[in-house]
Design a protein around this motif. Structure first.
Motif, PDB file in Angstrom:
ATOM      1  N   MET A 120       0.840  -1.198   0.000  1.00 55.53           N
ATOM      2  CA  MET A 120       0.000   0.000   0.000  1.00 55.53           C
ATOM      3  C   MET A 120       0.875   1.247   0.000  1.00 55.53           C
ATOM      4  SD  MET A 120      -3.001  -1.283  -0.040  1.00 55.53           S
ATOM      5  CE  MET A 120      -4.088   0.035   0.425  1.00 55.53           C
ATOM      6  N   ALA A 121       0.240   2.402  -0.110  1.00 56.44           N
ATOM      7  CA  ALA A 121       1.003   3.608  -0.377  1.00 56.44           C
ATOM      8  C   ALA A 121       1.731   4.172   0.820  1.00 56.44           C
ATOM      9  CB  ALA A 121       0.060   4.685  -0.923  1.00 56.44           C
ATOM     10  N   ALA A 122       1.184   4.000   2.041  1.00 54.25           N
ATOM     11  CA  ALA A 122       1.778   4.679   3.180  1.00 54.25           C
ATOM     12  C   ALA A 122       1.518   3.897   4.443  1.00 54.25           C
ATOM     13  CB  ALA A 122       1.195   6.088   3.302  1.00 54.25           C
ATOM     14  N   ALA A 123       2.168   4.329   5.530  1.00 62.11           N
ATOM     15  CA  ALA A 123       2.011   3.592   6.780  1.00 62.11           C
ATOM     16  C   ALA A 123       1.962   4.534   7.961  1.00 62.11           C
ATOM     17  CB  ALA A 123       3.180   2.622   6.952  1.00 62.11           C
ATOM     18  N   PHE A 124       1.253   4.102   9.051  1.00 58.39           N
ATOM     19  CA  PHE A 124       1.231   4.931  10.236  1.00 58.39           C
ATOM     20  C   PHE A 124       0.802   4.133  11.437  1.00 58.39           C
ATOM     21  CE2 PHE A 124      -3.128   5.998  11.554  1.00 58.39           C
ATOM     22  CZ  PHE A 124      -3.821   5.278  10.599  1.00 58.39           C
ATOM     23  N   LEU A 125       0.986   4.733  12.592  1.00 60.42           N
ATOM     24  CA  LEU A 125       0.616   4.082  13.837  1.00 60.42           C
ATOM     25  C   LEU A 125      -0.109   5.086  14.702  1.00 60.42           C
ATOM     26  CD1 LEU A 125       0.896   1.585  15.699  1.00 60.42           C
ATOM     27  CD2 LEU A 125       3.011   2.600  16.555  1.00 60.42           C
ATOM     28  N   THR A 130      -9.290   0.233  -2.931  1.00 59.45           N
ATOM     29  CA  THR A 130      -9.544   1.615  -2.525  1.00 59.45           C
ATOM     30  C   THR A 130      -8.660   2.631  -3.246  1.00 59.45           C
ATOM     31  OG1 THR A 130     -10.034   2.995  -0.616  1.00 59.45           O
ATOM     32  CG2 THR A 130      -8.024   1.636  -0.478  1.00 59.45           C
ATOM     33  N   ARG A 131      -7.381   2.329  -3.448  1.00 61.45           N
ATOM     34  CA  ARG A 131      -6.526   3.271  -4.184  1.00 61.45           C
ATOM     35  C   ARG A 131      -6.900   3.305  -5.663  1.00 61.45           C
ATOM     36  NH1 ARG A 131      -1.092   3.182  -4.525  1.00 61.45           N
ATOM     37  NH2 ARG A 131      -1.024   0.918  -4.668  1.00 61.45           N
ATOM     38  N   PHE A 132      -7.325   2.170  -6.197  1.00 61.70           N
ATOM     39  CA  PHE A 132      -7.750   2.121  -7.594  1.00 61.70           C
ATOM     40  C   PHE A 132      -9.020   2.940  -7.809  1.00 61.70           C
ATOM     41  CE2 PHE A 132      -9.760  -0.365 -11.189  1.00 61.70           C
ATOM     42  CZ  PHE A 132      -8.925   0.145 -12.178  1.00 61.70           C
ATOM     43  N   ARG A 133      -9.888   2.981  -6.782  1.00 58.36           N
ATOM     44  CA  ARG A 133     -11.094   3.808  -6.889  1.00 58.36           C
ATOM     45  C   ARG A 133     -10.722   5.277  -7.118  1.00 58.36           C
ATOM     46  NH1 ARG A 133     -14.912   0.256  -8.120  1.00 58.36           N
ATOM     47  NH2 ARG A 133     -15.601  -1.072  -6.398  1.00 58.36           N
ATOM     48  N   ASN A 134      -9.708   5.750  -6.416  1.00 55.73           N
ATOM     49  CA  ASN A 134      -9.276   7.132  -6.624  1.00 55.73           C
ATOM     50  C   ASN A 134      -8.758   7.338  -8.037  1.00 55.73           C
ATOM     51  OD1 ASN A 134      -9.945   7.956  -4.057  1.00 55.73           O
ATOM     52  ND2 ASN A 134      -7.879   7.774  -3.230  1.00 55.73           N
ATOM     53  N   TYR A 135      -8.011   6.367  -8.546  1.00 59.37           N
ATOM     54  CA  TYR A 135      -7.489   6.457  -9.917  1.00 59.37           C
ATOM     55  C   TYR A 135      -8.654   6.450 -10.916  1.00 59.37           C
ATOM     56  CZ  TYR A 135      -4.652   5.375 -14.036  1.00 59.37           C
ATOM     57  OH  TYR A 135      -4.056   5.405 -15.281  1.00 59.37           O
ATOM     58  N   TYR A 166      -5.115  11.880  -9.734  1.00 57.90           N
ATOM     59  CA  TYR A 166      -4.429  10.606  -9.547  1.00 57.90           C
ATOM     60  C   TYR A 166      -3.975   9.975 -10.853  1.00 57.90           C
ATOM     61  CZ  TYR A 166      -5.325  10.744  -4.597  1.00 57.90           C
ATOM     62  OH  TYR A 166      -5.308  11.116  -3.276  1.00 57.90           O
ATOM     63  N   ARG A 167      -4.407  10.496 -11.978  1.00 56.49           N
ATOM     64  CA  ARG A 167      -3.881  10.004 -13.257  1.00 56.49           C
ATOM     65  C   ARG A 167      -2.541  10.668 -13.565  1.00 56.49           C
ATOM     66  NH1 ARG A 167      -8.222   7.987 -16.449  1.00 56.49           N
ATOM     67  NH2 ARG A 167      -9.673   6.971 -14.990  1.00 56.49           N
ATOM     68  N   ARG A 168      -2.467  11.985 -13.329  1.00 64.98           N
ATOM     69  CA  ARG A 168      -1.261  12.747 -13.657  1.00 64.98           C
ATOM     70  C   ARG A 168      -0.307  12.893 -12.481  1.00 64.98           C
ATOM     71  NH1 ARG A 168      -3.710  17.901 -14.598  1.00 64.98           N
ATOM     72  NH2 ARG A 168      -1.633  18.688 -15.060  1.00 64.98           N
ATOM     73  N   ALA A 174      -0.416  11.751   0.125  1.00 65.67           N
ATOM     74  CA  ALA A 174      -1.673  12.054  -0.572  1.00 65.67           C
ATOM     75  C   ALA A 174      -1.615  11.627  -2.038  1.00 65.67           C
ATOM     76  CB  ALA A 174      -1.987  13.545  -0.464  1.00 65.67           C
ATOM     77  N   LEU A 175      -0.492  11.888  -2.709  1.00 66.91           N
ATOM     78  CA  LEU A 175      -0.351  11.460  -4.108  1.00 66.91           C
ATOM     79  C   LEU A 175      -0.345   9.942  -4.221  1.00 66.91           C
ATOM     80  CD1 LEU A 175       2.349  13.773  -5.768  1.00 66.91           C
ATOM     81  CD2 LEU A 175      -0.138  13.876  -6.004  1.00 66.91           C
ATOM     82  N   GLY A 176       0.192   9.264  -3.218  1.00 63.03           N
ATOM     83  CA  GLY A 176       0.302   7.817  -3.268  1.00 63.03           C
ATOM     84  C   GLY A 176      -0.990   7.075  -3.002  1.00 63.03           C
ATOM     85  N   LEU A 177      -2.063   7.783  -2.678  1.00 64.89           N
ATOM     86  CA  LEU A 177      -3.336   7.140  -2.371  1.00 64.89           C
ATOM     87  C   LEU A 177      -4.170   6.858  -3.612  1.00 64.89           C
ATOM     88  CD1 LEU A 177      -4.224   9.055   0.905  1.00 64.89           C
ATOM     89  CD2 LEU A 177      -3.432   6.689   0.671  1.00 64.89           C
TER      90      LEU A 177
END
Length: 227
Positions: free
Chosen positions: A1-6, A31-36, A62-64, A131-134
Motif C-alpha cells: 500500500m502507499a503509506a504507513a502509520f501508527l 480503494t486506491r484504484f477507486r481514486n485512480y 491521480y492520473r497525472r 496524498a499522491l500515493g493514495l
C-alpha cells in the motif's frame, strides 16, 4: 500500500483488530484504484507540527500525479499561507498574505517558487507525498494484504457515512512513516479518510476526501515553467 502509520484508539468503539474478511480485503485492495478511476479527488490534508498546524485544501489528480490547492496555518505565523502545487518530485509555492479558502481554478502566473519535494525531514512534504500515493492504476493484491497484517478495526460515521476502519499492512520502505495505515472505507471501497503518523510528530496526519467540490487540476501558465 502507499503509506504507513501508527495511531492509538480512535474512539470509534471498535471491536477490532481482527483479520479481514474476504469482502473487506477486496474493498481495501480496491480503494486506491477507486481514486485512480475517479481521475481525481478533493482532499483536505491536516498536518500537525510543534509550530502549529497546516491545512492543505486541494485537488489531487491521480492520473497525472499532481496536486494543487491552498495552504493555511493555524496557531503559527502566516508566512506559510498561499497556493501550493506538487508532484512526486517537486513543490511549487506562491505565498499570499490573504490566501483564499480555496485555490482559484486557474492558477495565477507569476510569483511561484519551486523546490524539490523532500523525502524526509518535512511533515508537510511527507503528507503531500502520501496524498499522491493514495491512487494506483490497478487494484492491490487482496490475498497479500491479509497475509501482511491488514486488519479490520471497527466502524465509524464520518459526515453521515458509515465507514469501515481498516489498517493496511506494514510498509517499512516508506520514508518518513512508521507502523500501519488506517483507511476509512465505504461499502464500495471508496476511501473517505486516511490517518498517518509522521516521524517526529506527536499527532497523525489526517487526509479527508470529498470535503469540497473537486476542481480539475490545470497546468500552470507556461511562463512559470510548471505543468
Amino acid at each position: 500500500m502507499a503509506a504507513a502509520f501508527l495511531i492509538g484508539d480512535d474512539g470509534s468503539g471498535s471491536d477490532g483488530p481482527r483479520p479481514l474478511t474476504a469482502d473487506e480485503a477486496s474493498r481495501l485492495a480496491m480503494t486506491r484504484f477507486r481514486n485512480y478511476q475517479a481521475q481525481g479527488r478533493a482532499v483536505t490534508i491536516t498536518v500537525p507540527g510543534t509550530a502549529g498546524e497546516l491545512t492543505v485544501t486541494a485537488s489531487v489528480d491521480y492520473r497525472r500525479k499532481v496536486g494543487y490547492g491552498v495552504v493555511h496555518g493555524t496557531g503559527r505565523a502566516r508566512s506559510s499561507d498561499g497556493l501550493i502545487r506538487w508532484t512526486p518530485t517537486s513543490v511549487r509555492v506562491r505565498p499570499m498574505a490573504d490566501a483564499p479558502a480555496h485555490a482559484p481554478a486557474s492558477p495565477p502566473g507569476p510569483g511561484w517558487h519551486e523546490r524539490p519535494l523532500l523525502s524526509s525531514g518535512s511533515a508537510l512534504d511527507t503528507s503531500l507525498s502520501i496524498a499522491l500515493g493514495l491512487g494506483g492504476d490497478r487494484p492491490d493484491n487482496a490475498e497479500l494484504l491479509a497475509q501482511n497484517g491488514a486488519a479490520w478495526w471497527g466502524r465509524e460515521r464520518v459526515d453521515g457515512r458509515r465507514l469501515d476502519i481498516m489498517a493496511g499492512p506494514s510498509s517499512p520502505d516508506r520514508s518518513g512513516t512508521a507502523g500501519n495505515v488506517r483507511y476509512w472505507i465505504d461499502s464500495q471501497g471508496t476511501m473517505y479518510r486516511v490517518r498517518v503518523s509522521v516521524e517526529s510528530q506527536p499527532e497523525p496526519v489526517v487526509i479527508d476526501f470529498g470535503t469540497h467540490p473537486y476542481v480539475p487540476v490545470k497546468p500552470l501558465p507556461t511562463a512559470t515553467g510548471g505543468r
